[in-house]
Design a protein around this motif. Structure first.
Motif, PDB file in Angstrom:
ATOM      1  N   GLU A   7       0.825  -1.207   0.000  1.00 44.31           N
ATOM      2  CA  GLU A   7       0.000   0.000   0.000  1.00 44.31           C
ATOM      3  C   GLU A   7       0.861   1.259   0.000  1.00 44.31           C
ATOM      4  O   GLU A   7       0.570   2.234  -0.715  1.00 44.31           O
ATOM      5  CB  GLU A   7      -0.917  -0.016   1.226  1.00 44.31           C
ATOM      6  CG  GLU A   7      -1.965  -1.122   1.185  1.00 44.31           C
ATOM      7  CD  GLU A   7      -2.636  -1.335   2.527  1.00 44.31           C
ATOM      8  OE1 GLU A   7      -2.357  -0.533   3.459  1.00 44.31           O
ATOM      9  OE2 GLU A   7      -3.417  -2.297   2.654  1.00 44.31           O
ATOM     10  N   THR A   8       1.929   1.249   0.780  1.00 40.43           N
ATOM     11  CA  THR A   8       2.794   2.431   0.885  1.00 40.43           C
ATOM     12  C   THR A   8       3.516   2.705  -0.425  1.00 40.43           C
ATOM     13  O   THR A   8       3.560   3.856  -0.896  1.00 40.43           O
ATOM     14  CB  THR A   8       3.812   2.242   2.030  1.00 40.43           C
ATOM     15  OG1 THR A   8       3.113   1.997   3.251  1.00 40.43           O
ATOM     16  CG2 THR A   8       4.686   3.476   2.183  1.00 40.43           C
ATOM     17  N   ASP A  14       2.585   7.061  -7.140  1.00 39.54           N
ATOM     18  CA  ASP A  14       1.678   8.051  -7.733  1.00 39.54           C
ATOM     19  C   ASP A  14       2.193   9.471  -7.571  1.00 39.54           C
ATOM     20  O   ASP A  14       1.794  10.362  -8.333  1.00 39.54           O
ATOM     21  CB  ASP A  14       0.294   7.960  -7.072  1.00 39.54           C
ATOM     22  CG  ASP A  14      -0.441   6.681  -7.421  1.00 39.54           C
ATOM     23  OD1 ASP A  14      -0.114   6.059  -8.457  1.00 39.54           O
ATOM     24  OD2 ASP A  14      -1.340   6.290  -6.650  1.00 39.54           O
ATOM     25  N   THR A  15       3.064   9.698  -6.592  1.00 42.55           N
ATOM     26  CA  THR A  15       3.476  11.070  -6.279  1.00 42.55           C
ATOM     27  C   THR A  15       4.944  11.363  -6.570  1.00 42.55           C
ATOM     28  O   THR A  15       5.315  12.535  -6.662  1.00 42.55           O
ATOM     29  CB  THR A  15       3.202  11.376  -4.791  1.00 42.55           C
ATOM     30  OG1 THR A  15       3.918  10.455  -3.968  1.00 42.55           O
ATOM     31  CG2 THR A  15       1.701  11.249  -4.485  1.00 42.55           C
ATOM     32  N   GLN A  32      -0.696  -4.842  -8.595  1.00 46.97           N
ATOM     33  CA  GLN A  32      -1.262  -4.835  -9.948  1.00 46.97           C
ATOM     34  C   GLN A  32      -1.789  -3.470 -10.372  1.00 46.97           C
ATOM     35  O   GLN A  32      -1.530  -3.008 -11.495  1.00 46.97           O
ATOM     36  CB  GLN A  32      -2.373  -5.882 -10.042  1.00 46.97           C
ATOM     37  CG  GLN A  32      -1.874  -7.322 -10.064  1.00 46.97           C
ATOM     38  CD  GLN A  32      -3.003  -8.323 -10.160  1.00 46.97           C
ATOM     39  OE1 GLN A  32      -4.174  -7.973 -10.064  1.00 46.97           O
ATOM     40  NE2 GLN A  32      -2.649  -9.581 -10.343  1.00 46.97           N
ATOM     41  N   GLN A  33      -2.524  -2.812  -9.510  1.00 48.95           N
ATOM     42  CA  GLN A  33      -3.108  -1.525  -9.884  1.00 48.95           C
ATOM     43  C   GLN A  33      -2.024  -0.470 -10.106  1.00 48.95           C
ATOM     44  O   GLN A  33      -2.084   0.297 -11.080  1.00 48.95           O
ATOM     45  CB  GLN A  33      -4.094  -1.066  -8.823  1.00 48.95           C
ATOM     46  CG  GLN A  33      -5.331  -1.950  -8.715  1.00 48.95           C
ATOM     47  CD  GLN A  33      -6.352  -1.412  -7.731  1.00 48.95           C
ATOM     48  OE1 GLN A  33      -6.222  -0.293  -7.237  1.00 48.95           O
ATOM     49  NE2 GLN A  33      -7.365  -2.208  -7.436  1.00 48.95           N
ATOM     50  N   ALA A  34      -1.024  -0.441  -9.225  1.00 43.35           N
ATOM     51  CA  ALA A  34       0.083   0.506  -9.404  1.00 43.35           C
ATOM     52  C   ALA A  34       0.847   0.199 -10.682  1.00 43.35           C
ATOM     53  O   ALA A  34       1.308   1.110 -11.377  1.00 43.35           O
ATOM     54  CB  ALA A  34       1.014   0.459  -8.202  1.00 43.35           C
ATOM     55  N   ALA A  35       0.994  -1.082 -11.016  1.00 40.90           N
ATOM     56  CA  ALA A  35       1.707  -1.465 -12.240  1.00 40.90           C
ATOM     57  C   ALA A  35       0.950  -1.002 -13.479  1.00 40.90           C
ATOM     58  O   ALA A  35       1.568  -0.611 -14.482  1.00 40.90           O
ATOM     59  CB  ALA A  35       1.907  -2.975 -12.265  1.00 40.90           C
ATOM     60  N   HIS A  38       1.573   2.753 -13.707  1.00 39.68           N
ATOM     61  CA  HIS A  38       2.966   3.142 -13.945  1.00 39.68           C
ATOM     62  C   HIS A  38       3.744   1.968 -14.551  1.00 39.68           C
ATOM     63  O   HIS A  38       4.681   1.452 -13.933  1.00 39.68           O
ATOM     64  CB  HIS A  38       3.624   3.583 -12.634  1.00 39.68           C
ATOM     65  CG  HIS A  38       2.825   4.591 -11.863  1.00 39.68           C
ATOM     66  ND1 HIS A  38       2.711   5.904 -12.264  1.00 39.68           N
ATOM     67  CD2 HIS A  38       2.075   4.468 -10.732  1.00 39.68           C
ATOM     68  CE1 HIS A  38       1.944   6.556 -11.396  1.00 39.68           C
ATOM     69  NE2 HIS A  38       1.542   5.705 -10.471  1.00 39.68           N
ATOM     70  N   PRO A  39       3.380   1.538 -15.752  1.00 42.48           N
ATOM     71  CA  PRO A  39       4.036   0.360 -16.334  1.00 42.48           C
ATOM     72  C   PRO A  39       5.517   0.557 -16.616  1.00 42.48           C
ATOM     73  O   PRO A  39       6.274  -0.416 -16.701  1.00 42.48           O
ATOM     74  CB  PRO A  39       3.256   0.132 -17.639  1.00 42.48           C
ATOM     75  CG  PRO A  39       2.672   1.482 -17.965  1.00 42.48           C
ATOM     76  CD  PRO A  39       2.368   2.103 -16.643  1.00 42.48           C
ATOM     77  N   ASP A  40       5.949   1.826 -16.726  1.00 41.81           N
ATOM     78  CA  ASP A  40       7.365   2.097 -16.992  1.00 41.81           C
ATOM     79  C   ASP A  40       8.195   2.119 -15.721  1.00 41.81           C
ATOM     80  O   ASP A  40       9.431   2.096 -15.788  1.00 41.81           O
ATOM     81  CB  ASP A  40       7.517   3.435 -17.729  1.00 41.81           C
ATOM     82  CG  ASP A  40       6.881   4.596 -16.970  1.00 41.81           C
ATOM     83  OD1 ASP A  40       5.914   4.356 -16.199  1.00 41.81           O
ATOM     84  OD2 ASP A  40       7.333   5.743 -17.140  1.00 41.81           O
ATOM     85  N   ARG A  41       7.534   2.133 -14.544  1.00 41.65           N
ATOM     86  CA  ARG A  41       8.279   2.218 -13.279  1.00 41.65           C
ATOM     87  C   ARG A  41       7.969   1.074 -12.320  1.00 41.65           C
ATOM     88  O   ARG A  41       8.463   1.076 -11.198  1.00 41.65           O
ATOM     89  CB  ARG A  41       8.008   3.569 -12.604  1.00 41.65           C
ATOM     90  CG  ARG A  41       8.632   4.728 -13.370  1.00 41.65           C
ATOM     91  CD  ARG A  41       8.570   6.033 -12.588  1.00 41.65           C
ATOM     92  NE  ARG A  41       7.219   6.572 -12.509  1.00 41.65           N
ATOM     93  CZ  ARG A  41       6.551   6.776 -11.373  1.00 41.65           C
ATOM     94  NH1 ARG A  41       7.110   6.477 -10.211  1.00 41.65           N
ATOM     95  NH2 ARG A  41       5.331   7.278 -11.390  1.00 41.65           N
TER      96      ARG A  41
END
Length: 295
Positions: A7-8, A14-15, A32-35, A38-41
């Motif tokens: 979560e962290t 995002d920021t 998964q959602q963060a990926a 931000h697929p490049d990171r």
């Protein structure tokens, strides 16, 4: 703690456009959602742990702030040469985050146990090593590590104390006593407090083990009046004994090191509690060892 990390790091991605997360399949389901955002990171190299660290080093040298994550035997033991050369030797700052402790996932067998990870990382200069005892501490330590340039190893565990402690780089005094000083690292604190409840001992808590707070230990020994120190570490026994020796260089002292035993390899599956008992790291084992040590 694993969920707290996911979560962290997801919120931080995002920021902070400088942040990158490198995975080796482990915990990819939690990111998964963060990926997707931000697929490049968010980079999953698959089960290639040496590559995991190589990519992390390259990102650091390119000006990114990389975070590498997997289980400790794969992150530290399997990829140690890459940590030594691609990160430390290059002065490439990164955050390494493991989850699984020494034997949290003992049901997967010896391949997934790594009680020697902190001792191994301790051979490399300049690393901050942190062992939180609660998910809230883990989240705070992850957040604090992300903006920096330094090298951090965060050792997360499935085991946890009932309550979070304030996150500080120093040893925290939890209880005062006169017979000995007991240093409880990370998730061992609740067991230490229960084991020593009827004993007149000072209990210190550490979530940051490198650099070691030698000044805090000396102050506790001075208050206690006896230089008898018990180390309770959730990894290889004696990992921090040299730190105690350096802190008390000019003070005659005794040290009892409790942790994962060095004299045998426990070839068993079971649950973490079974391994705690086998290594004397349960309440009964800690109480017996401290009682015998203090007389």
């Amino acid at each position: 703690m694993r969920d707290a990390f996911a979560e962290t790091i997801s919120r931080a991605l995002d920021t902070d456009p400088r942040l990158a997360l490198v995975l080796a399949d482990i915990s990819a389901d939690r990111i998964q959602q963060a990926a997707r955002r931000h697929p490049d990171r968010v980079i999953n190299v698959g089960i290639r742990e040496q590559l995991l660290i190589g990519v992390t080093g390259g990102l650091a040298l390119a000006g990114m702030r990389p975070v590498a994550h997997t289980f400790p035997p794969f992150l530290v033991e399997r990829a140690f040469e890459q940590i030594k050369l691609d990160l430390s030797h290059q002065d490439a700052g990164a955050v390494l985050v493991s989850w699984g402790g020494s034997y949290d996932i003992a049901d997967n067998g010896r391949t997934h146990m790594a009680p020697g990870d902190v001792a191994l990382m301790d051979t490399l200069p300049g690393w901050r090593i942190q062992v939180p005892g609660h998910p809230r501490e883990a989240a705070e330590l992850v957040s604090a590590a992300l903006p920096g340039e330094d090298s951090v190893y965060l050792r997360l565990s499935a085991q946890s104390n009932a309550q979070a402690r304030p996150v500080t780089p120093t040893l925290q005094v939890v209880r005062r006593g006169r017979e000995a000083v007991v240093v409880a690292v990370g998730p061992t604190l609740d067991r230490v407090l229960a084991a020593t409840a009827s004993m007149d001992v000072t209990v210190l808590y550490a979530s940051t083990v490198r650099p070691f707070d030698g000044a805090g230990l000396r102050a506790a020994v001075e208050f206690t009046g006896r230089a008898d120190v018990v180390l309770v570490e959730p990894y290889l026994a004696g990992t921090s004994t040299h730190c105690v020796a350096e802190a008390l260089l000019h003070v005659p002292h005794r040290v009892l090191a409790l942790g994962v035993r060095r004299d045998v390899e426990l070839r068993a599956y079971g649950e973490p509690a079974d391994h705690d008992a086998a290594h004397g790291l349960d309440v009964t084992g800690i109480a017996a060892a401290v009682h015998t040590f203090t007389g």
